[in-house]
Structure formats: structure tokens, C-alpha cells
Design a protein around this motif. Structure first.
Motif, PDB file in Angstrom:
ATOM      1  N   GLN A  38       0.819  -1.199   0.000  1.00  0.00           N
ATOM      2  CA  GLN A  38       0.000   0.000   0.000  1.00  0.00           C
ATOM      3  C   GLN A  38       0.858   1.256   0.000  1.00  0.00           C
ATOM      4  O   GLN A  38       0.540   2.251  -0.640  1.00  0.00           O
ATOM      5  CB  GLN A  38      -0.942  -0.009   1.205  1.00  0.00           C
ATOM      6  CG  GLN A  38      -2.067  -1.035   1.080  1.00  0.00           C
ATOM      7  CD  GLN A  38      -2.940  -1.081   2.315  1.00  0.00           C
ATOM      8  OE1 GLN A  38      -2.517  -0.685   3.403  1.00  0.00           O
ATOM      9  NE2 GLN A  38      -4.162  -1.574   2.148  1.00  0.00           N
ATOM     10  N   GLU A  39       1.963   1.221   0.725  1.00  0.00           N
ATOM     11  CA  GLU A  39       2.863   2.372   0.767  1.00  0.00           C
ATOM     12  C   GLU A  39       3.540   2.583  -0.592  1.00  0.00           C
ATOM     13  O   GLU A  39       3.759   3.701  -1.023  1.00  0.00           O
ATOM     14  CB  GLU A  39       3.923   2.160   1.856  1.00  0.00           C
ATOM     15  CG  GLU A  39       3.374   2.299   3.276  1.00  0.00           C
ATOM     16  CD  GLU A  39       4.458   2.036   4.308  1.00  0.00           C
ATOM     17  OE1 GLU A  39       5.631   1.889   3.909  1.00  0.00           O
ATOM     18  OE2 GLU A  39       4.117   1.963   5.496  1.00  0.00           O
TER      19      GLU A  39
ATOM     20  N   ARG B 245       2.369   1.793  -3.623  1.00  0.00           N
ATOM     21  CA  ARG B 245       1.491   2.158  -4.734  1.00  0.00           C
ATOM     22  C   ARG B 245       1.070   3.610  -4.648  1.00  0.00           C
ATOM     23  O   ARG B 245       0.693   4.096  -3.585  1.00  0.00           O
ATOM     24  CB  ARG B 245       0.256   1.266  -4.741  1.00  0.00           C
ATOM     25  CG  ARG B 245      -0.703   1.630  -5.857  1.00  0.00           C
ATOM     26  CD  ARG B 245      -1.762   0.599  -6.100  1.00  0.00           C
ATOM     27  NE  ARG B 245      -2.636   0.999  -7.183  1.00  0.00           N
ATOM     28  CZ  ARG B 245      -3.652   0.271  -7.640  1.00  0.00           C
ATOM     29  NH1 ARG B 245      -3.911  -0.897  -7.069  1.00  0.00           N
ATOM     30  NH2 ARG B 245      -4.395   0.708  -8.629  1.00  0.00           N
ATOM     31  N   LYS B 246       1.079   4.278  -5.770  1.00  0.00           N
ATOM     32  CA  LYS B 246       0.632   5.665  -5.840  1.00  0.00           C
ATOM     33  C   LYS B 246      -0.790   5.685  -6.364  1.00  0.00           C
ATOM     34  O   LYS B 246      -1.087   5.124  -7.419  1.00  0.00           O
ATOM     35  CB  LYS B 246       1.550   6.468  -6.762  1.00  0.00           C
ATOM     36  CG  LYS B 246       1.308   7.960  -6.740  1.00  0.00           C
ATOM     37  CD  LYS B 246       2.388   8.668  -7.526  1.00  0.00           C
ATOM     38  CE  LYS B 246       2.176  10.171  -7.542  1.00  0.00           C
ATOM     39  NZ  LYS B 246       2.218  10.758  -6.200  1.00  0.00           N
ATOM     40  N   TRP B 247      -1.708   6.332  -5.633  1.00  0.00           N
ATOM     41  CA  TRP B 247      -3.136   6.285  -5.950  1.00  0.00           C
ATOM     42  C   TRP B 247      -3.653   7.527  -6.666  1.00  0.00           C
ATOM     43  O   TRP B 247      -4.845   7.606  -6.967  1.00  0.00           O
ATOM     44  CB  TRP B 247      -3.945   6.113  -4.660  1.00  0.00           C
ATOM     45  CG  TRP B 247      -3.682   4.808  -3.967  1.00  0.00           C
ATOM     46  CD1 TRP B 247      -2.816   4.588  -2.949  1.00  0.00           C
ATOM     47  CD2 TRP B 247      -4.270   3.540  -4.290  1.00  0.00           C
ATOM     48  NE1 TRP B 247      -2.826   3.270  -2.579  1.00  0.00           N
ATOM     49  CE2 TRP B 247      -3.715   2.598  -3.394  1.00  0.00           C
ATOM     50  CE3 TRP B 247      -5.198   3.116  -5.240  1.00  0.00           C
ATOM     51  CZ2 TRP B 247      -4.071   1.245  -3.416  1.00  0.00           C
ATOM     52  CZ3 TRP B 247      -5.559   1.777  -5.269  1.00  0.00           C
ATOM     53  CH2 TRP B 247      -4.999   0.863  -4.355  1.00  0.00           C
ATOM     54  N   THR B 248      -2.782   8.465  -6.974  1.00  0.00           N
ATOM     55  CA  THR B 248      -3.262   9.728  -7.560  1.00  0.00           C
ATOM     56  C   THR B 248      -2.545  10.052  -8.876  1.00  0.00           C
ATOM     57  O   THR B 248      -2.317  11.219  -9.197  1.00  0.00           O
ATOM     58  CB  THR B 248      -3.054  10.884  -6.563  1.00  0.00           C
ATOM     59  OG1 THR B 248      -1.653  10.964  -6.214  1.00  0.00           O
ATOM     60  CG2 THR B 248      -3.885  10.682  -5.309  1.00  0.00           C
ATOM     61  N   LYS B 249      -2.216   9.035  -9.645  1.00  0.00           N
ATOM     62  CA  LYS B 249      -1.471   9.259 -10.881  1.00  0.00           C
ATOM     63  C   LYS B 249      -2.237  10.133 -11.861  1.00  0.00           C
ATOM     64  O   LYS B 249      -1.677  11.070 -12.447  1.00  0.00           O
ATOM     65  CB  LYS B 249      -1.136   7.918 -11.536  1.00  0.00           C
ATOM     66  CG  LYS B 249      -0.078   7.107 -10.806  1.00  0.00           C
ATOM     67  CD  LYS B 249       0.197   5.806 -11.573  1.00  0.00           C
ATOM     68  CE  LYS B 249       1.250   4.964 -10.866  1.00  0.00           C
ATOM     69  NZ  LYS B 249       1.489   3.678 -11.582  1.00  0.00           N
ATOM     70  N   ARG B 250      -3.503   9.833 -12.071  1.00  0.00           N
ATOM     71  CA  ARG B 250      -4.278  10.604 -13.048  1.00  0.00           C
ATOM     72  C   ARG B 250      -4.436  12.058 -12.580  1.00  0.00           C
ATOM     73  O   ARG B 250      -4.329  12.988 -13.366  1.00  0.00           O
ATOM     74  CB  ARG B 250      -5.649   9.960 -13.286  1.00  0.00           C
ATOM     75  CG  ARG B 250      -5.588   8.672 -14.094  1.00  0.00           C
ATOM     76  CD  ARG B 250      -6.969   8.059 -14.280  1.00  0.00           C
ATOM     77  NE  ARG B 250      -7.834   8.863 -15.116  1.00  0.00           N
ATOM     78  CZ  ARG B 250      -7.976   8.720 -16.435  1.00  0.00           C
ATOM     79  NH1 ARG B 250      -7.275   7.790 -17.075  1.00  0.00           N
ATOM     80  NH2 ARG B 250      -8.812   9.482 -17.123  1.00  0.00           N
ATOM     81  N   ARG B 251      -4.700  12.232 -11.302  1.00  0.00           N
ATOM     82  CA  ARG B 251      -4.870  13.591 -10.764  1.00  0.00           C
ATOM     83  C   ARG B 251      -3.564  14.369 -10.844  1.00  0.00           C
ATOM     84  O   ARG B 251      -3.542  15.540 -11.243  1.00  0.00           O
ATOM     85  CB  ARG B 251      -5.359  13.529  -9.324  1.00  0.00           C
ATOM     86  CG  ARG B 251      -5.636  14.895  -8.719  1.00  0.00           C
ATOM     87  CD  ARG B 251      -6.178  14.746  -7.313  1.00  0.00           C
ATOM     88  NE  ARG B 251      -7.425  13.992  -7.326  1.00  0.00           N
ATOM     89  CZ  ARG B 251      -8.008  13.508  -6.224  1.00  0.00           C
ATOM     90  NH1 ARG B 251      -7.433  13.667  -5.043  1.00  0.00           N
ATOM     91  NH2 ARG B 251      -9.144  12.842  -6.308  1.00  0.00           N
TER      92      ARG B 251
ATOM     93  N   SER C  82     -12.926  11.451 -13.727  1.00  0.00           N
ATOM     94  CA  SER C  82     -11.813  10.499 -13.767  1.00  0.00           C
ATOM     95  C   SER C  82     -10.500  11.259 -13.924  1.00  0.00           C
ATOM     96  O   SER C  82      -9.518  10.719 -14.423  1.00  0.00           O
ATOM     97  CB  SER C  82     -11.998   9.513 -14.929  1.00  0.00           C
ATOM     98  OG  SER C  82     -12.056  10.204 -16.157  1.00  0.00           O
TER      99      SER C  82
END
Length: 550
Positions: A6-7, A9-15, A182
């Protein structure tokens, strides 16, 4: 271990990517507003090679300024785009593929460009993802074809970035929402910036860049049919539709396709329909654009409600004056929505009636003919029996064909065709051209518009085939051949079988419906010209110049 993943992985790539791109044009923007002469530079900064780009190009409303700018991009900076366009309507929609700006295409309709797109696919200049229906393409934009960029058109914007789309809302909200939520970038061309909007159709928080176009977006008067061009043959077919389908099955809600055949039906309701005592008994609720030929039926009390895919040039004042009929805002202008109206036409109506260019002996039909890859538009959605429907109506229940404790009705899907097209091309053929076109274009399946097993009725100038009554495929073929006239399919039919087909209710000729062919005269039309439509509207209908003959 889970915590470590979890640490990592980056969850805001699109943003984050959106913010990076927007920072590149920040110095040009005043709020969301971009100077008109910066549009090409801004698009080269905001669009990256390989992006999925949805471009508003439907069969009425075109984001013409943005599509023109897109075709001017430097291919060294932007290339191999994956375009999502509902309707390939303008030359620059295909220019971008010839130039290498775009490579892959998902679309629904290509009527005006159908010859060119077929050739470009054959030449390997376009890779087709799929030919969709409108609803299918919109749906996939929320699933696996999520746009990085949306290029759309609106009438007006205010300084904050709120949009007024006007009577031709069309597909704008759908394309914007799929992109904005998205973390894609929404670029909008508008005709003008104003201090106060008539209403807010799309909020500013959904919009990233607004540019005033150098000229208003293209808008076609697509649904206007001049009654002067309606023939007596089409009037005869319209009489059969009213008597043999609408009255017989108590059709209360419906969609009409575009054409002179259906325009004839609309203009016969106040005359022939009234002579049958059908006002208030059929055709009360509609899913269709504001057809001018429907004005006499509205004015004479046939119509209770109309929901629209888009608007129609010249109908604005009439619509504003009839808010009990049309879906309008407080300002009086129409609120249309293509996705919602497609859904209404699929699930909310009793009947769809349209036309086609070719039909085979099993009732499969397509507007894709030799060398033309026209696509489908919305006909396959509205011209199908949606198995998810659960609400009943007299017309739906009248299609119940089996007995038992568990049965279900069926939507009426009617094809209304003359046995020969222009140029003496037969409508009824042994094999659809779409089969060969699909093979030449390397499509996985033949581009059939409406499958025969969905079709319940076929109307020609010869009569009606009640296909829903057929017990097997052989009976369907016989019923179709009986009304196919002197086409190859009709010439091979054994005429001695017709009497039994009539007794079994599989076919009906005009005389079986109490219709005399000699009664099919233009005098039956409630309006015989565009000028008379204007008179019916008390001068509210303002037809475009090309339809004025007075």
C-alpha cells in the motif's frame, strides 16, 4: 507485507498528471478562460500522445472550432491518439488520422464520411476499436474507454466557468462527466462569455478550459422534412402503420426515426387518425427530436409529452411556448439529453419505427452498404427488445406469443421500407452488403444494424408482415417475401401461399385493413408544405432558409 504494498502504490497518478498538464497553460488562463488564438498551443500542452480523446461530434451538434484546432496539432508533439467520437461528421475528423495525429477510433455513426472512412480502414490508416451504438459508446466511457481529454461545445459560459448548453444539450453532459470525474481535462468551446446564464447546465467545477470560438459551432437541421416531398406511396404506408400497427396494438408511447415515411405518419394523425377515432387512444408520449411535422398533431391534441435527444433549428420559440409538451427550463429553452433519450427510447416506449437500406430474408437489416461504413447511431438500441423491461403496457403485452404461468411481452420494432431504394436498388436482398463490408474492414462480426429476431413488423407499399406471429424461421421468411414486391426475394415467392398467410395473420394487405390504395392522396396530409407548418404553429416555427419556399 500488505502495508508495504500500500505504501509503494501511488493512488493519484491521473490527478497528478492532470495538475502537471494544467500547470503548463496556467499563464495563459484567466480563471478557466483561454484566449482564442492560444488554442492550438494549449491543446499541444494538454494532450499527450496515446491519450483517449472524446470529441463532441454528433449528428446535429459539432465542436467545430475544437475539431479544426485538433487537426492542426504538430504530429511530433501529439500523435497516435485514440479517438472516441459518436458521429464522424466532418472532414477534419478523418484528417487527423491521415496526418497521424490519431490512430485508433471508436465510433457509432459515420453517415457523411461513410465512403471515406471505409477506404481509410481498408488502407490501414485507421484502427477500429469497435463500431458502437450511442449508448454502448457512452457506457464504455465510464468503464474501459475512460477519456483523458474531452473536447465539447456549449452555447455560453459565465466568467466562473459555468456552462449553458441551450436546447441542443445532446451528449455534452455525458462526455464531460466521464472525463471530469476520472481526472481528465475538459476543454469547451463556447459562442460567447456572458455575465449571467439563462440556466446552468454544467457547473464550473466540471470544466477546466473555456475558449470562445471564432464562429458558432455547426448545428444541422437534421430532423426537418418538407411535406412537399412526401409521396403518395409513403402516405399509403403511413395509413397502414396507423391502422395495422398503432391502432391494432394500442401504441401509446413511441419513437420515430428520421424520414419521410414517419413524417407522413405524423401528418396523418390529425386527419386519417382522427377519422378512425384514435385521438387520445394512441401516440400520446414520444421520445424524439422536435420534428416540425409533429406540430399539427401537437396543436390538435394528440401529443402529451415529448423528450428529445437534441433540438431542431427553428423550433426554439415554438418549444418555449409549449412547456406542457416539451422538457424546458425556467428560461423556456429545451433541455435535451441524448443519453437519457436513448435510454427512454430503449426502455420507456412501446414502439420504435424506422427504416433501412437493405434487409435480408430473415429480417436482418443494415444501412452499411457496399463501400459505405455508415455505422449504427442509436437505431440498434431503440430498435431492439430490451430484456430488462418489466413494466407492462397494452402494446407490450400484445406481443406475448407463448402460453404458461411465466410469459413476457415484447417491444414493437417496426421497419418501414419501400421495396426499392433510389436508383432501383432492391431493399430486400439475399445477403446484406454489410457482410462483405465487414470482411473487407476486418471487423470481427458483420455490421448489422437491427437483427431480424428483434423485428416484430415490416411495412412496405405492398402490405405488413407480422413477424412476431411467425412460429419458426420459415414462416418469417414467407411473410417477408410476401410483401417484398418484385425484388429478387419477392419474385421467388409462391403467391398461392398468400391466402393462408393472410388467414394466419402473418401478413395483411391494405384491403385487409380497410384501406383503399386510391385514398392515399396528399390531400390527407395535415400540412402539405413547410409554410403550412408555420401556419399551424401560429408563426412560432422559424424554418431555416433552405426550407423556405415563400
Amino acid at each position: 507485507m500488505v502495508e508495504q504494498l500500500q505504501e509503494a502504490r501511488k493512488w493519484t497518478k491521473r490527478r497528478d498528471e492532470k495538475n502537471r498538464r494544467m500547470s503548463l497553460v496556467k499563464s495563459w488562463l484567466r480563471g478557466p478562460i483561454l484566449p482564442t488564438d492560444h488554442i492550438v498551443d494549449a491543446m499541444e500542452a494538454l494532450i499527450s500522445s496515446g491519450d483517449k480523446v472524446t470529441l463532441e461530434g454528433n449528428n446535429q451538434k459539432q465542436a467545430t472550432f475544437l475539431s479544426g484546432a485538433l487537426s492542426k496539432l504538430d504530429t511530433h508533439k501529439v500523435n497516435n491518439l485514440h479517438m472516441l467520437i459518436s458521429s464522424i461528421s466532418r472532414p477534419e475528423h478523418l484528417d487527423i488520422f491521415e496526418k497521424g495525429i490519431a490512430r485508433k477510433l471508436d465510433f457509432a455513426y459515420a453517415g457523411p464520411q461513410s465512403l471515406r472512412i471505409a477506404q481509410m480502414i481498408e488502407d490501414g490508416l485507421i484502427e477500429v476499436g469497435a463500431i458502437h451504438t450511442y449508448l454502448e459508446l457512452y457506457a464504455r466511457m465510464f468503464i474501459d474507454l475512460i477519456p483523458n481529454i474531452a473536447l465539447v461545445a456549449a452555447d455560453k459560459a459565465d466568467l466562473a466557468g459555468n456552462l449553458y448548453t441551450g436546447p441542443n444539450t445532446e451528449e455534452t453532459p455525458t462526455l464531460v462527466e466521464a472525463t471530469a470525474f476520472s481526472n481528465g481535462i475538459v476543454i469547451v468551446q463556447v459562442n460567447e462569455i456572458v455575465d449571467e446564464l439563462p440556466r446552468v447546465d454544467i457547473p464550473a467545477s466540471w470544466v477546466d478550459v473555456i475558449v470562445v470560438a471564432d464562429k458558432p459551432y455547426q448545428l444541422e437541421a437534421l430532423f426537418t422534412r418538407d411535406p412537399r416531398q412526401i409521396t403518395e406511396m409513403q402516405i399509403l404506408m403511413a395509413m397502414m402503420a396507423i391502422r395495422g400497427v398503432y391502432e391494432r396494438h394500442q401504441v401509446m408511447s413511441l419513437n420515430h426515426g428520421i424520414g419521410f415515411n414517419t413524417a407522413a405518419i405524423e401528418l396523418l394523425l390529425p386527419t386519417y387518425g382522427a377519422s378512425l377515432g384514435l385521438r387520445g387512444k394512441i401516440c400520446k408520449h414520444w421520445a424524439l427530436n422536435p420534428h416540425p411535422t409533429l406540430i399539427p398533431a401537437i396543436e390538435s391534441g394528440w401529443v402529451e409529452s415529448i423528450h428529445c435527444f437534441g433540438g431542431e433549428v427553428g423550433m426554439e420559440a415554438y418549444i418555449a411556448a409549449r412547456p406542457d409538451i416539451f422538457f424546458t427550463g425556467k428560461d423556456g429553452s429545451l433541455r435535451s439529453n441524448r443519453a437519457y433519450c436513448q435510454m427512454a427510447g430503449m426502455y420507456g416506449v412501446d414502439l420504435f419505427i424506422g427504416s433501412t437500406l437493405q434487409m435480408d430474408e430473415e429480417g436482418n437489416s443494415s444501412t452499411v452498404t457496399s463501400g459505405r461504413l455508415a455505422g449504427f447511431g442509436g437505431a440498434p438500441n431503440m430498435g431492439s427488445d430490451p430484456h430488462g423491461r418489466r413494466h407492462s403496457s397494452p402494446a407490450w403485452l400484445d406481443m406475448v406469443s407463448n402460453e404458461g404461468t411465466i410469459v413476457r411481452g415484447k417491444k414493437l420494432v417496426v421497419q418501414m421500407v419501400e421495396t426499392f431504394q433510389k436508383g432501383d436498388q432492391p431493399t430486400f436482398v439475399e445477403s446484406l452488403d454489410a457482410v462483405a463490408v465487414g470482411q473487407d474492414a476486418n471487423l470481427p462480426i458483420a455490421p448489422v444494424m437491427i437483427y431480424g429476431d428483434d423485428v416484430t413488423h415490416v411495412i412496405t407499399e405492398e402490405g405488413i408482415a407480422y413477424l412476431y406471429k411467425a412460429q419458426n424461421l420459415e414462416e418469417r421468411k414467407l411473410a417477408l417475401a410476401a410483401i417484398a414486391g418484385v425484388t429478387p426475394l419477392g419474385r421467388n415467392h409462391n403467391l398461392s401461399l398468400n391466402e393462408q398467410l393472410r388467414k394466419d395473420g402473418l401478413i395483411a394487405f391494405p384491403e385487409d385493413l380497410g384501406i383503399r390504395r386510391t385514398d392515399a392522396k396528399r390531400s390527407l396530409l395535415a400540412a402539405k408544405s413547410v409554410e403550412e407548418l408555420v401556419e399551424w404553429s401560429d408563426g412560432l416555427y422559424k424554418p431555416p432558409g433552405k426550407f423556405r419556399s415563400w
